[in-house]
Design a protein around this motif. Structure first.
Motif, PDB file in Angstrom:
ATOM      1  N   ASP A  58     101.412 -14.862  21.949  1.00 36.29           N
ATOM      2  CA  ASP A  58     101.614 -15.907  22.955  1.00 36.29           C
ATOM      3  C   ASP A  58     100.403 -16.005  23.881  1.00 36.29           C
ATOM      4  OD1 ASP A  58     104.093 -16.577  21.975  1.00 36.29           O
ATOM      5  OD2 ASP A  58     105.191 -15.288  23.378  1.00 36.29           O
ATOM      6  N   TYR A  59      99.738 -14.862  24.118  1.00 38.10           N
ATOM      7  CA  TYR A  59      98.544 -14.861  24.951  1.00 38.10           C
ATOM      8  C   TYR A  59      97.321 -15.359  24.193  1.00 38.10           C
ATOM      9  CZ  TYR A  59     100.895 -12.271  28.665  1.00 38.10           C
ATOM     10  OH  TYR A  59     101.734 -11.877  29.678  1.00 38.10           O
ATOM     11  N   ASN A  60      97.502 -15.637  22.917  1.00 41.32           N
ATOM     12  CA  ASN A  60      96.409 -16.129  22.084  1.00 41.32           C
ATOM     13  C   ASN A  60      96.507 -17.635  21.856  1.00 41.32           C
ATOM     14  OD1 ASN A  60      94.027 -15.405  20.887  1.00 41.32           O
ATOM     15  ND2 ASN A  60      94.925 -14.808  18.936  1.00 41.32           N
ATOM     16  N   LYS A  61      97.383 -18.263  22.636  1.00 39.00           N
ATOM     17  CA  LYS A  61      97.573 -19.715  22.522  1.00 39.00           C
ATOM     18  C   LYS A  61      97.174 -20.370  23.847  1.00 39.00           C
ATOM     19  CE  LYS A  61     101.557 -18.889  19.503  1.00 39.00           C
ATOM     20  NZ  LYS A  61     103.043 -18.967  19.380  1.00 39.00           N
ATOM     21  N   PRO A  62      96.332 -21.392  23.783  1.00 41.93           N
ATOM     22  CA  PRO A  62      95.936 -22.060  25.034  1.00 41.93           C
ATOM     23  C   PRO A  62      97.113 -22.779  25.680  1.00 41.93           C
ATOM     24  CG  PRO A  62      95.089 -23.230  23.100  1.00 41.93           C
ATOM     25  CD  PRO A  62      95.700 -21.966  22.592  1.00 41.93           C
ATOM     26  N   PRO A  63      97.098 -22.899  27.007  1.00 47.51           N
ATOM     27  CA  PRO A  63      96.062 -22.398  27.911  1.00 47.51           C
ATOM     28  C   PRO A  63      96.203 -20.888  28.133  1.00 47.51           C
ATOM     29  CG  PRO A  63      97.818 -23.431  29.177  1.00 47.51           C
ATOM     30  CD  PRO A  63      98.163 -23.637  27.734  1.00 47.51           C
ATOM     31  N   TYR A  64      95.092 -20.169  28.070  1.00 44.76           N
ATOM     32  CA  TYR A  64      95.117 -18.716  28.187  1.00 44.76           C
ATOM     33  C   TYR A  64      95.387 -18.289  29.627  1.00 44.76           C
ATOM     34  CZ  TYR A  64      92.842 -19.398  23.693  1.00 44.76           C
ATOM     35  OH  TYR A  64      92.532 -19.806  22.417  1.00 44.76           O
ATOM     36  N   ASN A  65      96.012 -17.114  29.765  1.00 42.12           N
ATOM     37  CA  ASN A  65      96.492 -16.663  31.069  1.00 42.12           C
ATOM     38  C   ASN A  65      95.469 -15.863  31.871  1.00 42.12           C
ATOM     39  OD1 ASN A  65      98.237 -14.192  32.555  1.00 42.12           O
ATOM     40  ND2 ASN A  65      98.991 -16.261  32.894  1.00 42.12           N
ATOM     41  N   ARG A  66      94.737 -14.986  31.191  1.00 36.53           N
ATOM     42  CA  ARG A  66      93.755 -14.131  31.876  1.00 36.53           C
ATOM     43  C   ARG A  66      92.469 -14.080  31.056  1.00 36.53           C
ATOM     44  NH1 ARG A  66      95.903  -8.298  32.726  1.00 36.53           N
ATOM     45  NH2 ARG A  66      96.756  -8.624  30.646  1.00 36.53           N
ATOM     46  N   TYR A  67      91.369 -13.879  31.782  1.00 33.09           N
ATOM     47  CA  TYR A  67      90.059 -13.783  31.134  1.00 33.09           C
ATOM     48  C   TYR A  67      89.271 -12.630  31.757  1.00 33.09           C
ATOM     49  CZ  TYR A  67      90.878 -18.689  29.726  1.00 33.09           C
ATOM     50  OH  TYR A  67      91.400 -19.855  29.213  1.00 33.09           O
ATOM     51  N   THR A  68      88.343 -12.087  30.985  1.00 34.08           N
ATOM     52  CA  THR A  68      87.316 -11.251  31.575  1.00 34.08           C
ATOM     53  C   THR A  68      86.138 -12.153  31.930  1.00 34.08           C
ATOM     54  OG1 THR A  68      86.470 -10.720  29.357  1.00 34.08           O
ATOM     55  CG2 THR A  68      87.969  -9.136  30.385  1.00 34.08           C
ATOM     56  N   ILE A  69      85.458 -11.804  33.015  1.00 39.34           N
ATOM     57  CA  ILE A  69      84.308 -12.584  33.479  1.00 39.34           C
ATOM     58  C   ILE A  69      83.230 -11.628  33.973  1.00 39.34           C
ATOM     59  CG2 ILE A  69      85.605 -14.643  34.158  1.00 39.34           C
ATOM     60  CD1 ILE A  69      85.471 -13.613  37.064  1.00 39.34           C
TER      61      ILE A  69
ATOM     62  N   ASP B 182      95.959 -19.058  36.553  1.00 39.53           N
ATOM     63  CA  ASP B 182      96.864 -19.860  37.370  1.00 39.53           C
ATOM     64  C   ASP B 182      96.258 -20.206  38.723  1.00 39.53           C
ATOM     65  OD1 ASP B 182      99.714 -20.875  37.995  1.00 39.53           O
ATOM     66  OD2 ASP B 182      99.353 -19.438  39.607  1.00 39.53           O
ATOM     67  N   ALA B 183      95.622 -19.215  39.370  1.00 43.54           N
ATOM     68  CA  ALA B 183      95.054 -19.455  40.697  1.00 43.54           C
ATOM     69  C   ALA B 183      93.882 -20.424  40.629  1.00 43.54           C
ATOM     70  CB  ALA B 183      94.609 -18.130  41.329  1.00 43.54           C
TER      71      ALA B 183
ATOM     72  N   ARG C  71      86.174 -13.290  27.556  1.00 46.18           N
ATOM     73  CA  ARG C  71      87.232 -13.240  26.541  1.00 46.18           C
ATOM     74  C   ARG C  71      88.587 -13.462  27.202  1.00 46.18           C
ATOM     75  NH1 ARG C  71      85.922 -10.637  21.578  1.00 46.18           N
ATOM     76  NH2 ARG C  71      83.762  -9.894  21.523  1.00 46.18           N
ATOM     77  N   HIS C  72      89.498 -14.123  26.506  1.00 38.56           N
ATOM     78  CA  HIS C  72      90.866 -14.211  27.021  1.00 38.56           C
ATOM     79  C   HIS C  72      91.624 -12.960  26.556  1.00 38.56           C
ATOM     80  CE1 HIS C  72      91.214 -16.248  23.040  1.00 38.56           C
ATOM     81  NE2 HIS C  72      92.394 -15.650  22.991  1.00 38.56           N
ATOM     82  N   ILE C  73      92.446 -12.440  27.429  1.00 45.55           N
ATOM     83  CA  ILE C  73      93.085 -11.145  27.198  1.00 45.55           C
ATOM     84  C   ILE C  73      94.387 -11.326  26.427  1.00 45.55           C
ATOM     85  CG2 ILE C  73      94.100  -9.117  28.310  1.00 45.55           C
ATOM     86  CD1 ILE C  73      92.183  -9.772  30.697  1.00 45.55           C
TER      87      ILE C  73
ATOM     88  N   SER D 236      91.421 -11.184  42.305  1.00 46.74           N
ATOM     89  CA  SER D 236      90.819 -12.517  42.335  1.00 46.74           C
ATOM     90  C   SER D 236      91.857 -13.608  42.534  1.00 46.74           C
ATOM     91  CB  SER D 236      90.030 -12.776  41.046  1.00 46.74           C
ATOM     92  OG  SER D 236      90.879 -12.830  39.915  1.00 46.74           O
ATOM     93  N   ASN D 237      93.065 -13.408  42.010  1.00 46.66           N
ATOM     94  CA  ASN D 237      94.101 -14.430  42.188  1.00 46.66           C
ATOM     95  C   ASN D 237      94.581 -14.495  43.635  1.00 46.66           C
ATOM     96  OD1 ASN D 237      95.177 -11.857  41.679  1.00 46.66           O
ATOM     97  ND2 ASN D 237      97.113 -12.675  40.917  1.00 46.66           N
TER      98      ASN D 237
END
Length: 440
Positions: free
Chosen positions: A99-110, A58-59, A75-77, A324-325
Motif C-alpha cells: 500500500d505504501y508502494n502506491k501513489p500518492p506516497y506517504n513518506r520520503y527520504t530527503i 501530508d504536511a 526514496r518513498h518508504i 518535519s511534519n
C-alpha cells in the motif's frame, strides 16, 4: 566590495530562518498576498543542513499540493523496521506494505540541503523576498511589542507588523528578547549523522527494494550505552543516512565521557549493521540539536507582534521520530493566523495571535505532544529501558531459539527468571505501568 544594506521599507511579516517551518510560514503568508521578508543566515536555504531526513507528505501537500512534480525526493518508504539491540544481536519487528508502494506516497527520504533550497524557491515564486547570508542579531522591541529585527548589515533595522521566529533549537533571538529562557539539557538531544555513498543497485540488493523504494530502521538498546536515545538508518537514492542521538543531559552526566562520534562508530561496527554499510564512502558528517522535551518544553508561542514555530517551539514528537511534519504544520498555522488577522484588519496583538495556539491545539501537533507529555520524565528516570531490557530481550531470544536438548518449559522458566533477577516482580510491574500511563 560594498557591504549590502537592508531595506528601510516596512513589511507585513518577517520570517527568521528558512528551514521547513520558516518556509511553510513564509509561503503561506506570501500566497495570501502579504509583503513578506525571509532572512536566512546560511549561504542559501539548507546550506547548514547537509544531513538526510524524513519528509511526511501530508504536511507538505497542504502547502505545495503538486510537490511530487519537482521536489528533490530520494526514496518513498515502503518498510519500517524497529530493532532492539545488544552488542551482538537484535530483536526486531518489520512492517512492509505494498500500500505504501502506491501513489500518492506517504513518506520520503530527503537530503535537507537540496530540499530546503527547493522549498525556498517556492517561497520566492509566491512573492516573498528572501535574503541569505544575513544574521538577525536581535528583535526590535517597543515595550512588550516586537516591531522588527536588527541584522548584521549596514542599515540593518527592518520593521514589520509581526515576526515569525523559525531560527532553530534554543532560539537565540527569543532568549535575548526575554521571550523564553535557556533550554534545559534534559529537553534537547545531540544527534550525529553520516551520509555514506554507494551505488543504487547495491542499496536495492541489501535492503530488498526496487528503484525509488526505501527502508527506515530505528534502533534502541546498547548503542546508546544506557543513555536516553536512539539510532537510525535509512536509504537514499545512492547513499545511506546513519546516525545516533542522546539527551544532552546524559552526555554531560555520562561517567565514561562517551562522545556522540564514538557512539556512531560503535553503531556502524555492530555485526547486524556493518554488512549493510560495507563499501560505503563517507562524504558528509553533521551534528545537530533536536528538541525532545515534549510538551513540558514548549515555550510561550505568541505575544505582541511575534510567533514561534518549528524546532524553536520544541515541536518534535520524539516517540515517533517525527519533526518535519510538525515544523511545516506549525509554520502553516502561524502563516494562516497572520494572514487571517491581516485580512480582518486586526492589529498583531497577543490577543489576535492567540488564534495560532488555538489552531495548534486543534491539530495533531499539540494532541500528540499532550498524549506523550509524561514520557520524557519516565525515560529520564528509567535508564534500564535502554540497557537492561534490550539485553534481557536479546538473551531471551537466544535462549529460546537455541536448540540444545533443553526442553522449552525449562527455557521459559530460565527466561522469566532472568527478568525477575534483573528487575524483580515489583520492578517489572512498575515499569509496565509507567509505560502504559505515559503512552495511553
Amino acid at each position: 566590495m560594498k557591504e549590502p544594506t537592508m531595506s528601510h521599507e516596512k513589511f507585513d511579516a518577517i520570517v527568521v530562518g528558512a528551514g521547513p517551518s520558516g518556509n511553510a510560514a513564509a509561503l503561506t503568508m506570501a500566497k495570501a498576498g502579504l509583503k513578506v521578508l525571509q532572512i536566512e543566515r546560511g549561504e542559501y536555504p539548507g546550506s547548514k543542513n547537509v544531513q538526510g531526513a524524513i519528509l511526511y507528505a501530508d504536511a507538505l501537500e497542504k502547502l505545495v499540493p503538486d510537490f511530487r512534480d519537482d521536489a528533490p525526493l530520494e526514496r518513498h518508504i515502503i518498510e519500517q523496521r524497529m530493532w532492539v539491540l545488544d552488542d551482538n544481536s537484535f530483536v526486531g519487528s518489520h512492517y512492509r506494505s505494498d500500500d505504501y508502494n502506491k501513489p500518492p506516497y506517504n513518506r520520503y527520504t530527503i537530503i535537507r540541503a537540496q530540499f530546503d533550497k527547493w522549498f525556498s524557491s517556492k517561497v520566492r515564486e509566491a512573492g516573498a523576498l528572501v535574503i541569505c547570508e544575513t544574521t538577525v542579531e536581535e528583535l526590535l522591541m517597543d515595550g512588550e511589542r516586537c516591531v522588527g529585527v536588527r541584522c548584521d548589515r549596514i542599515g540593518g533595522e527592518v520593521f514589520a507588523d509581526v515576526v515569525v521566529l523559525a531560527d532553530g533549537v534554543n532560539s537565540v533571538l527569543a532568549r535575548k528578547a526575554g521571550l523564553h529562557g535557556e533550554i534545559q539539557a534534559k529537553n534537547v538531544a545531540l544527534a550525529v549523522k553520516e551520509i555514506l555513498f554507494m551505488p543504487e543497485e547495491v542499496i536495492q540488493q541489501r535492503f530488498n527494494v526496487k528503484e525509488e523504494e526505501g527502508v527506515v530502521i530505528e534502533m534502541v538498546g546498547s548503542v546508546t550505552e544506557g543513555m536516553v536515545g536512539t539510532g537510525f538508518l535509512y536509504t537514499n537514492k545512492d547513499s545511506l543516512t546513519i546516525g545516533v542521538g542522546c539527551l544532552l543531559s546524559d552526555f554531560k552526566a555520562n561517567e565514561k565521557r562517551t562522545s556522540p562520534y564514538a557512539l556512531l562508530e560503535k553503531l556502524k561496527k555492530h555485526p547486524s549493521i556493518a554488512p549493510m554499510l560495507e563499501g560505503g564512502e563517507m562524504k558528509e558528517y553533521a551534528a545537530h540539536l533536536i528538541p525532545e522535551g515534549g510538551l513540558r518544553a514548549v515555550p510561550q508561542l505568541y505575544g505582541h507582534g511575534w510567533l514561534i514555530v518549528g524546532d524553536s517551539a520544541g515541536f518534535v514528537n520524539a516517540v515517533h521520530r517525527e519533526g518535519s511534519n510538525l515544523a511545516m504544520t506549525s509554520g502553516r498555522l502561524a502563516g494562516e493566523t497572520v494572514a487571517a488577522a491581516k485580512a480582518a484588519g486586526k492589529a498583531m496583538t497577543a490577543q489576535t495571535l492567540a488564534a495560532y495556539k488555538a489552531a495548534l491545539d486543534a491539530s495533531f501537533v499539540m494532541k500528540d505532544l499532550k498524549k506523550y507529555k509524561h514520557l520524557p520524565e519516565v525515560l529520564e528516570r528509567s535508564p534500564h529501558f535502554f540497557d537492561t531490557y534490550p539485553a534481557l530481550v536479546n538473551r531471551a531470544a537466544k535462549t529460546y531459539f537455541t536448540v540444545d536438548g533443553v526442553d522449552k518449559t525449562t527455557k521459559q522458566r530460565e527466561i522469566l527468571g532472568s527478568f525477575k533477577a534483573a528487575r524483580r516482580v515489583t520492578g517489572l510491574v512498575g515499569d509496565a505501568f509507567k509505560l502504559w500511563r505515559a503512552m495511553r
